[in-house]
Design a protein around this motif. Structure first.
Motif, short mmCIF file in Angstrom:
data_model
loop_
_atom_site.label_atom_id
_atom_site.label_comp_id
_atom_site.label_asym_id
_atom_site.label_seq_id
_atom_site.Cartn_x
_atom_site.Cartn_y
_atom_site.Cartn_z
N ASP A 9 0.81 -1.02 -0.09
CA ASP A 9 0.12 0.21 -0.10
C ASP A 9 0.72 1.38 -0.08
O ASP A 9 0.38 2.52 -0.30
N SER A 32 0.48 -7.87 2.29
CA SER A 32 -0.75 -6.81 2.08
C SER A 32 -0.94 -6.31 3.26
O SER A 32 -1.18 -7.00 4.27
N ARG A 33 -1.45 -4.81 3.32
CA ARG A 33 -1.78 -4.30 4.46
C ARG A 33 -3.15 -3.78 4.25
O ARG A 33 -4.18 -4.39 4.50
N VAL A 34 -3.12 -2.65 3.45
CA VAL A 34 -4.28 -1.91 3.03
C VAL A 34 -4.71 -2.07 1.60
O VAL A 34 -3.70 -1.98 0.81
N ASN A 43 -8.31 -2.87 5.59
CA ASN A 43 -7.09 -3.87 5.78
C ASN A 43 -7.63 -5.20 5.06
O ASN A 43 -8.79 -5.42 5.08
N GLU A 46 -10.07 -7.28 6.80
CA GLU A 46 -11.17 -6.30 7.50
C GLU A 46 -12.12 -5.96 6.51
O GLU A 46 -13.19 -5.59 6.59
N SER A 71 -1.47 -7.11 9.36
CA SER A 71 -2.67 -7.05 10.03
C SER A 71 -2.61 -5.99 11.15
O SER A 71 -1.55 -5.39 11.39
N ILE A 72 -3.83 -5.58 11.28
CA ILE A 72 -4.21 -4.67 12.50
C ILE A 72 -4.10 -5.16 13.82
O ILE A 72 -4.56 -4.70 14.97
N ASN A 75 -2.41 -3.77 17.25
CA ASN A 75 -1.31 -2.85 16.74
C ASN A 75 -1.52 -1.70 17.56
O ASN A 75 -2.31 -1.53 18.70
N GLU A 90 -11.09 -10.10 14.90
CA GLU A 90 -9.84 -9.98 13.71
C GLU A 90 -9.25 -11.31 13.39
O GLU A 90 -9.21 -11.69 12.13
#
Length: 305
Positions: A9, A32-34, A43, A46, A71-72, A75, A90
């Motif tokens: 991202d 991969s994050r967002v 995310n 999510e 991931s979140i 965090n 989550e």
């Protein structure tokens, strides 16, 4: 052999843009994050199910793998005082999505550092609750055949070398992702008034390290933030650390997290540009960062997959 990937991202929000950047670099995976698809952004674990399904189709069409989930979970935006049901949900969303994509690694943290109204660390960090939760998080993913990697970031486990050691002792089998740039801007709780030393943090994490993030920078006291640089140009001791990584026979992923044109936690260097110019700056600097990392790794003798 070392495999290269990146927290995509930072090349751009759109999944198509993220894939394009990695294809230009010749890399076959993203961390991969967002992601953003059809105006829906979030995310990877999510986003709505329909968005996730389209992401899977887009990735498959491009023959692009997902090396890890950024991931979140637990965090720096999650408080230890928050109910564990948030984390539990989550986890429940992340596991089947990792399994569908064939992704084995997921980055987590150990919740935000507790602060008083003046921004100083509270003496009571609710360590017992953090450890209890980290054991459960680790177990849940391990039971699913997946690997949790804890990051040395702005969270309890990343507060200093001694906190790394406490985490390792308290959560048997915990694995780590080491980020070369985080020590540059994180206070060292073992040495009040100082920032952390990247080499010392690396040495503490190394025996349990299965993933690496590369970013670099210099602490800027005047703006109370880091000035982010290309790899090897800051105080993250990136070349020294990567030399040791290569000499040690590391054969996992190394992932770029540039922060050069855009900073995930706040305003980036390109904020004065138009949206179109900023997007181009993000993309171009991301690709340049990846190429400079390849050059640096080859310099220290790395064999790249």
């Amino acid at each position: 052999m070392i495999k290269l990937t990146g927290i995509a991202d930072e090349a751009g929000a759109s999944l198509d843009v993220q894939i394009k950047a990695h294809q230009e670099l010749g890399w076959d995976s993203i961390e991969s994050r967002v992601i953003e698809i059809d105006g829906v952004k979030g995310n990877l674990h999510e986003v709505p199910e329909a968005t996730f399904e389209k992401a899977c189709e887009t990735l498959a069409a491009a023959n692009m793998k997902v090396s890890g989930f950024g991931s979140i979970i637990a965090n720096w935006a999650h408080k230890i005082e928050d109910d564990f049901s948030i984390t539990d949900a989550e986890i429940a969303r992340a596991i089947p999505r990792m399994q569908k994509l064939g992704t084995k690694l997921i980055r987590v943290m150990s919740y935000a550092v507790r602060k008083d109204e003046a921004g100083k660390d509270l003496e009571d960090q609710l360590a017992d609750e953090r450890i209890k939760r980290m054991r459960e998080i680790n177990k849940r993913f391990n039971d699913a055949g997946l690997t949790v990697v804890h990051e040395n970031c702005m969270n309890w486990g990343g507060m200093s070398v001694s906190y790394v050691n406490r985490m390792n002792e308290a959560v048997p089998g915990i694995k780590w992702v080491f980020d070369t740039g985080n020590p540059v801007f994180i206070d060292d709780r073992d040495r009040p008034g100082q920032k952390q030393d990247a080499w010392e943090m690396y040495q503490a994490i190394k025996p349990h390290m299965v993933h690496i993030h590369v970013k670099d920078g210099r602490w800027n006291k005047e703006k109370n933030d880091a000035d982010y640089t290309f790899p090897g140009e800051g105080d993250g001791q990136v070349e020294k650390i990567l030399s040791d990584v290569v000499a040690s026979g590391y054969d996992g992923y190394i992932s770029i997290e540039p922060h050069v044109a855009v900073v995930f936690h706040g305003a980036g260097a390109a904020d004065d540009l138009s949206p179109e110019a900023k997007a181009k700056e993000q993309y171009d600097s991301y690709v340049k960062y990846g190429r400079q990392l390849e050059t640096l790794l080859k310099k220290v003798g790395a064999q790249l997959a």
